[in-house]
Write a protein that holds these residues in place. Structure first.
Motif, PDB file in Angstrom:
ATOM      1  N   MET A  54       0.883  -1.354  -0.169  1.00  0.00           N
ATOM      2  CA  MET A  54       0.213  -0.319  -0.002  1.00  0.00           C
ATOM      3  C   MET A  54       0.428   1.047   0.075  1.00  0.00           C
ATOM      4  SD  MET A  54      -3.110  -0.362   2.349  1.00  0.00           S
ATOM      5  CE  MET A  54      -4.365   0.749   1.920  1.00  0.00           C
ATOM      6  N   CYS A 245     -11.753   3.742   4.949  1.00  0.00           N
ATOM      7  CA  CYS A 245     -11.121   4.205   4.029  1.00  0.00           C
ATOM      8  C   CYS A 245     -10.546   5.475   4.667  1.00  0.00           C
ATOM      9  CB  CYS A 245     -11.185   4.343   3.163  1.00  0.00           C
ATOM     10  SG  CYS A 245     -10.052   5.692   1.695  1.00  0.00           S
ATOM     11  N   ALA A 248      -5.510   7.686   0.826  1.00  0.00           N
ATOM     12  CA  ALA A 248      -3.931   8.305   0.411  1.00  0.00           C
ATOM     13  C   ALA A 248      -3.545   6.781  -0.786  1.00  0.00           C
ATOM     14  CB  ALA A 248      -3.156   7.826   1.395  1.00  0.00           C
ATOM     15  N   THR A 249      -3.476   5.372  -0.482  1.00  0.00           N
ATOM     16  CA  THR A 249      -3.119   4.928  -1.597  1.00  0.00           C
ATOM     17  C   THR A 249      -4.311   4.687  -2.810  1.00  0.00           C
ATOM     18  OG1 THR A 249      -3.820   3.361   0.137  1.00  0.00           O
ATOM     19  CG2 THR A 249      -2.285   4.376   0.317  1.00  0.00           C
ATOM     20  N   PRO A 250      -3.377   3.725  -3.939  1.00  0.00           N
ATOM     21  CA  PRO A 250      -4.706   3.076  -4.488  1.00  0.00           C
ATOM     22  C   PRO A 250      -4.421   2.168  -4.213  1.00  0.00           C
ATOM     23  CG  PRO A 250      -2.009   3.727  -5.394  1.00  0.00           C
ATOM     24  CD  PRO A 250      -2.155   3.960  -3.650  1.00  0.00           C
ATOM     25  N   ALA A 259     -10.739  -2.139   4.027  1.00  0.00           N
ATOM     26  CA  ALA A 259     -11.220  -0.698   3.748  1.00  0.00           C
ATOM     27  C   ALA A 259     -12.447  -1.215   2.465  1.00  0.00           C
ATOM     28  CB  ALA A 259     -10.735   0.095   3.788  1.00  0.00           C
ATOM     29  N   ASN A 260     -11.374  -1.722   1.473  1.00  0.00           N
ATOM     30  CA  ASN A 260     -12.856  -1.585  -0.082  1.00  0.00           C
ATOM     31  C   ASN A 260     -12.966  -3.569  -0.154  1.00  0.00           C
ATOM     32  OD1 ASN A 260     -10.259  -3.617  -1.260  1.00  0.00           O
ATOM     33  ND2 ASN A 260      -9.513  -1.771  -1.620  1.00  0.00           N
TER      34      ASN A 260
HETATM   35  S1  SF4 Z   1     -10.086   1.586   0.688  1.00  0.00           S
HETATM   36 FE1  SF4 Z   1      -8.278   2.343  -1.248  1.00  0.00          FE
HETATM   37  S2  SF4 Z   1      -8.177   4.521  -0.869  1.00  0.00           S
HETATM   38 FE2  SF4 Z   1      -9.079   3.468   1.148  1.00  0.00          FE
HETATM   39  S3  SF4 Z   1      -7.478   3.314   1.979  1.00  0.00           S
HETATM   40 FE3  SF4 Z   1      -7.832   1.114   1.195  1.00  0.00          FE
HETATM   41  S4  SF4 Z   1      -6.906   1.355  -0.509  1.00  0.00           S
HETATM   42 FE4  SF4 Z   1      -6.328   3.034   0.659  1.00  0.00          FE
END
Ligand code: SF4
Ligand SMILES: Cc1cc2nc3c(=O)[nH]c(=O)nc-3n(C[C@H](O)[C@H](O)[C@H](O)COP(=O)(O)OP(=O)(O)OC[C@H]3O[C@@H](n4cnc5c(N)ncnc54)[C@H](O)[C@@H]3O)c2cc1C
Length: 599
Positions: A54, A245, A248-250, A259-260
């Motif tokens: 990350m 989330c 900050a990160t792709p 978080a995704n």
């Molecule tokens: S959901 Fe996406 S943008 Fe948010 S912390 Fe996780 S990798 Fe980063």
């Protein structure tokens, strides 16, 4: 021990082949409700918590992390094994032209493509389930929006999707409590929204599977698993382990804090915690075999570590290996009673393959130059999007193409990479030295990119079959693709180009390169948007479809297809949320049949 080997396989109710969106959802639903599940995955085990890069800056990677043939989405992409070509796993195209080619992206790892995907998560609308009734083209689904809506609700609550209810035509609202609040728009989003609206194009909150806040672990588990205290407790505990989330990160690298949505961080941990799910990795399934009464008894696979063939048995088999791979397994499952492949009495297996229509336009907008620094990373993908807006005009035949598209767009500054200051000559005229540095700073963050995502109508010429000659490294026959767009798609792509150029113009910007009036030149090759569906379509009639509306094969009652292969149409809405909603519904149906001892 949930990770098993070919030597330690147990007794199972259901075998699930594949561990991506479809396999993850199916195994989750079945295991949480008490069924014994074996998941078989061709790729290796993958642990996002420890393997996700990350926070690695581009300079820590070879070639500063830029894309290469091995890693088309860059060195840090979450796809650890896979890509447009997978070593030792070829496929064949009958044409290599852009117009007749099908590009096939495969991820070979636990979680499949869900470790990387874009996380755009839209519901199909009521029109999308009955397209033929509306304009006479393609096929209707054997179910309507109302039947799938409760499953969209459940999937949104489980995985966490941000968005808003805008009450727009064929763009369904979610009931209260399903969606998370959307992130604030970026500056570029606000400008795009303002100028697009002036052109009559609505711009609303995007829908993506990213947690903008922690999930409501007190209430959601009760709604998702009513009357099942064990599942509720496991899910509540798991939801508390997923962080929100931190902007900050792709997301394409994956998310180690959960978080995704990735199958590996959302579906599999609670399913494994039930003790009802075993996972066998590095096992390539190539055949479903039948028992005495013509029912599926299990699958045969190649153990990739040793090259030997193994067998797993269960009361039911569920294919979720991704649309084309599930079709391949069925076509390769030949027998005396089904010489053309299993579940193929209709002759429709492999037919009506679809992707999404795609084309892009980029522009540079002086109004976005030299903005004060602020965090534009946000939730990595789109905070806003433009749903299709011209249903009425289209139905009256005014557009020259039958189905719609939505617009995904990006602007603003993200972490500079190898290509951030590349290809600026069209703006700078070829500056260098100190002047080039000034130009690079000036233009950084002032680019906008528009991607169209449109519906393709199924046709007889876009299909796959088994190649009579070519085999993969394990001797398994491979797929051969045929592909053709119709004018509905190419005209739609031309309309996208014109529209995106108009929005950039309304922003006071300049379009990079030519605006393509010829849609056949503008349209991306088949498969390249990576939304492939179809090949084992569902329907009401066993003579013209492969499965019923539950993904249950007409010819083999305990054989299910849970992935996008069953889609009889491919709405402009990205397919994965619908794949998961259908998979949950299909798993519920399977559980009910097993409870009644009908399978
Ligand atoms: S959901 Fe996406 S943008 Fe948010 S912390 Fe996780 S990798 Fe980063
Ligand atoms: C770059 C990218 C961006 C995307 N963005 C979006 C988006 O924003 N929104 C959206 O809706 N969709 C998006 N998609 C598409 C999305 O990833 C797929 O629709 C989704 O993952 C399909 O789920 P699946 O379970 O059918 O297949 P997959 O996720 O591909 O999982 C299939 C699994 O089955 C395994 N498998 C295959 N064959 C076998 C076999 N013979 N034996 C055992 N295991 C096997 C594979 O290794 C894989 O792990 C994107 C995809 C990519 C690559």
């Amino acid at each position: 021990m949930p990770f098993v080997t070919p030597q330690t396989l147990g007794e199972y109710d259901v075998i699930v082949v594949g561990s991506g969106a479809a396999g993850g959802q199916t195994a989750y639903t079945l295991a949480m409700e008490g069924a014994g599940v074996l998941m078989i995955e061709a790729g290796r085990n993958y642990t996002p918590e420890s393997e996700t890069p990350m926070f690695h800056a581009p300079h820590l990677a070879p070639l500063r992390g830029t894309s290469t043939p091995d890693k088309p989405f860059g060195f840090h992409d979450a796809t650890v094994d896979g890509g447009w070509q997978v070593p030792g796993e070829p496929y064949v195209n009958t044409s290599e032209d852009d117009a007749g080619r099908f590009d096939w992206w495969r991820a070979r790892m636990l979680g499949g493509r869900t470790n990387h995907w874009g996380r755009y998560s839209f519901r199909n609308g009521p029109y999308d389930f009955k397209p033929k009734s509306r304009d006479g083209l393609g096929f209707d689904w054997p179910l309507g929006y109302e039947e799938l809506a409760p499953y969209y609700d459940k999937v949104e609550m489980l995985i966490g999707v941000y968005g808003a209810n805008d009450g727009l035509e064929n763009t369904p609202n979610s009931p209260p409590g399903c969606l998370l609040p959307p992130p604030k728009p970026r500056v570029s989003d606000l400008l795009i929204a303002d100028r697009a609206k002036r052109l009559g194009i609505p711009v609303v909150a995007g829908h993506r599977a990213v947690l903008t806040q922690a999930l409501d672990h007190r209430n959601l588990p009760r709604k998702l698993h009513p009357g099942n205290a064990n599942a509720q407790a496991l899910l509540a505990a798991h939801m508390q382990r997923r962080a929100a989330c931190f902007w900050a990160t792709p997301c394409g690298r994956g998310c180690s804090v959960g978080a995704n949505y990735q199958s590996t961080t959302v579906h599999l941990p609670p399913a494994l915690a039930t003790g009802k799910l075993d996972i066998l990795v590095n096992a390539m399934v190539h055949e479903v075999f039948l028992g005495k009464e013509g029912k599926a008894s299990g699958v045969r696979f190649v153990d990739k570590a040793t090259g030997s063939t193994g067998e797993a048995r269960a009361r039911a088999v569920c294919l979720a290996a991704s649309a084309c791979e599930s079709v391949r397994i069925l076509l390769n499952s030949k027998g005396a009673r089904h010489p053309e492949g299993l579940a193929n009495s209709s002759g429709k297996l492999g037919r009506y393959l679809m992707d999404t229509v795609g084309t892009s336009v980029q522009g540079q907008v002086p109004l976005l130059e030299d903005l004060p620094p602020h965090n534009e990373d946000g939730a990595s993908g789109g905070h806003l999007y433009a749903p299709w807006w011209a249903y009425g005009e289209q139905l009256r035949g005014k557009l020259g193409f039958a189905r719609g598209y939505h617009i995904e767009f990006q602007g603003g500054r993200t972490m500079p990479s190898m290509r951030t200051a590349a290809g600026l000559e069209w703006l700078t005229g070829g500056s260098y030295g100190h002047r080039f540095k000034q130009d690079a700073r000036r233009y950084f963050g002032s680019m906008v990119n528009f991607d169209g995502r449109g519906e393709m109508i199924p046709n007889e010429h876009s299909r796959c079959e088994i190649d009579p000659v070519v085999k993969d490294r394990w001797g398994i026959p491979v797929l051969r693709f045929h592909w053709q767009w119709s004018e509905h798609e190419t005209r739609q792509a031309a309309h996208m180009q014109k529209t995106f150029a108009a929005i950039i113009g309304a922003m006071g910007g300049r379009v990079r390169g030519e605006v393509l009036a010829d849609g056949a030149k503008a349209i991306a090759p088949g498969g390249s948007i990576i939304h492939e569906v179809g090949g084992a379509i569902m329907g009401d009639d066993p003579r013209s479809s492969v499965t019923n509306g539950y993904g249950q094969a007409w010819d083999v009652p305990n054989l299910f297809v849970a992935d996008g292969a069953t889609f009889p149409s491919n709405a402009d809405k990205n397919p994965t949320l619908t794949i998961m909603a259908l998979a949950w519904r299909s798993a519920d149906h399977l559980l009910e049949r097993m409870r009644r001892r009908e399978l």
